[in-house]
Design a protein around this motif. Structure first.
Motif, PDB file in Angstrom:
ATOM      1  N   PHE A 226       0.832  -1.200   0.000  1.00 53.30           N
ATOM      2  CA  PHE A 226       0.000   0.000   0.000  1.00 53.30           C
ATOM      3  C   PHE A 226       0.868   1.251   0.000  1.00 53.30           C
ATOM      4  O   PHE A 226       0.547   2.245  -0.650  1.00 53.30           O
ATOM      5  N   GLY A 227       1.992   1.207   0.743  1.00 58.57           N
ATOM      6  CA  GLY A 227       2.917   2.323   0.716  1.00 58.57           C
ATOM      7  C   GLY A 227       3.551   2.498  -0.650  1.00 58.57           C
ATOM      8  O   GLY A 227       3.715   3.618  -1.143  1.00 58.57           O
ATOM      9  N   LEU A 228       3.894   1.382  -1.305  1.00 56.72           N
ATOM     10  CA  LEU A 228       4.501   1.431  -2.637  1.00 56.72           C
ATOM     11  C   LEU A 228       3.521   1.990  -3.668  1.00 56.72           C
ATOM     12  O   LEU A 228       3.890   2.805  -4.522  1.00 56.72           O
TER      13      LEU A 228
ATOM     14  N   PHE B   3      -7.592   8.011   2.883  1.00 57.05           N
ATOM     15  CA  PHE B   3      -8.335   7.118   2.005  1.00 57.05           C
ATOM     16  C   PHE B   3      -7.428   6.021   1.464  1.00 57.05           C
ATOM     17  O   PHE B   3      -7.832   4.870   1.326  1.00 57.05           O
ATOM     18  N   ALA B   4      -6.180   6.363   1.169  1.00 59.08           N
ATOM     19  CA  ALA B   4      -5.233   5.379   0.644  1.00 59.08           C
ATOM     20  C   ALA B   4      -4.921   4.290   1.669  1.00 59.08           C
ATOM     21  O   ALA B   4      -4.506   3.189   1.315  1.00 59.08           O
ATOM     22  N   ALA B   5      -5.133   4.597   2.955  1.00 60.16           N
ATOM     23  CA  ALA B   5      -4.785   3.659   4.024  1.00 60.16           C
ATOM     24  C   ALA B   5      -5.926   2.714   4.395  1.00 60.16           C
ATOM     25  O   ALA B   5      -5.804   1.965   5.373  1.00 60.16           O
TER      26      ALA B   5
ATOM     27  N   ILE C 174       6.940   4.419   1.425  1.00 65.53           N
ATOM     28  CA  ILE C 174       6.745   2.965   1.351  1.00 65.53           C
ATOM     29  C   ILE C 174       6.676   2.373   2.757  1.00 65.53           C
ATOM     30  O   ILE C 174       5.940   1.406   3.003  1.00 65.53           O
ATOM     31  N   PHE C 175       7.394   2.980   3.681  1.00 61.12           N
ATOM     32  CA  PHE C 175       7.438   2.470   5.050  1.00 61.12           C
ATOM     33  C   PHE C 175       6.571   3.290   6.000  1.00 61.12           C
ATOM     34  O   PHE C 175       5.872   2.732   6.849  1.00 61.12           O
ATOM     35  N   THR C 176       6.623   4.615   5.860  1.00 63.95           N
ATOM     36  CA  THR C 176       5.915   5.438   6.843  1.00 63.95           C
ATOM     37  C   THR C 176       4.403   5.418   6.674  1.00 63.95           C
ATOM     38  O   THR C 176       3.671   5.451   7.669  1.00 63.95           O
TER      39      THR C 176
END
Length: 272
Positions: free
Chosen positions: A53-55, A90-92, A249-251
């Motif tokens: 999801f981060g990518l 929303f992306a999360a 990508i990580f945070t």
């Protein structure tokens, strides 16, 4: 859990048409700390899926900036980069669902999470997406307006010239001051209506208006704690974007998982 309830109890014998607003809890700095630890644990438990999801968010950001360069919209790069985190809640959504299932000790795979996300279009999450994108649209066009007013006929032939005008001219300083104030206001509005609403819509059957009202109640009931959380999100996201968005990508996954656990502490569980 260090939280304690704050507010009146829901009325008894509600009719089917009535829906009790959930109780909002009082939060402390310890709740943020505990939520961050739980969010990091969720990320480490499923690093590949969380990182996906981060990518995805990172690639979208890179493509977005590339399109602006290709279209010659140099002046939009900084406003877009600053406003880009506005759509992160929303992306999360998939990260919230992952945390929910891990919290309930449920097994899940890629299809389970992606199916749940796809099914949200049939529920109230679609309206929240509209609210998020609308505020992002307002953010974009108010920047365009203030550029036209403060910088007038300035030419932005390349990105270096744009930076030079914005950061080293009185007109640029005026633009930055106004844009910062307006942007802070829009960010505060969006944060207030989404920070709890997004995970709440995934967690229980409710409408997006009730979810937004609950989110606002959490923020107004815990202003210092929630503003601190907003500051953590803002600083982390902006710093993560500096190395070509790659830090996201990580945070983003860690912040997404953390938001779920903070929501669990902020809002009392649904009855039944």
């Amino acid at each position: 859990m260090t939280s304690k309830t704050n507010g009146s109890s829901p009325p008894d014998k509600l009719t089917p048409q009535q829906q009790a607003m959930p109780e909002v809890n009082t939060l402390t700095a310890a709740d943020i700390s505990a939520s961050l630890k739980a969010g990091l644990a969720d990320f480490l438990a499923r690093p590949v899926m969380s990182g996906f999801f981060g990518l995805f968010y990172t690639i979208f950001g890179i493509l977005f900036v590339w399109c602006l360069v290709w279209l010659g919209k140099i002046w939009m790069i900084i406003p877009a980069a600053v406003g880009f985190p506005l759509v992160a809640p929303f992306a999360a959504a998939g990260l919230y669902e992952m945390s929910r299932r891990m919290q309930n000790n449920e097994d899940f795979g890629w299809s389970d999470i992606l199916t749940v996300m796809a099914n949200q279009r049939k529920r109230e999450m679609g309206w929240m997406a509209f609210v998020t994108l609308f505020i992002f649209w307002v953010w974009t066009y108010q920047i365009r307006l203030w550029l036209a007013i403060t910088l007038q006929n300035a030419s932005f032939s390349d990105f270096d010239r744009f930076l030079n005008i914005v950061f080293f001219t009185p007109q640029g300083w005026t633009f930055l001051a106004i844009g910062t104030c307006v942007g802070a206001f829009l960010s505060a509005v969006l944060f207030s209506v989404t920070v709890v609403a997004m995970p709440m819509l995934l967690d229980r059957e409710t409408n997006f208006i009730s979810a937004m009202i609950t989110s606002i109640r959490v923020v107004t009931g815990n202003p210092v704690v929630m503003l601190s959380w907003a500051a953590i999100i803002s600083v982390t996201m902006l710093l993560s974007m500096l190395p070509a968005f790659l830090g996201l990508i990580f945070t983003l996954p860690i912040l997404g998982h953390t938001t779920w656990h903070l929501y669990q502490r902020a809002v009392s569980p649904a009855e039944g």
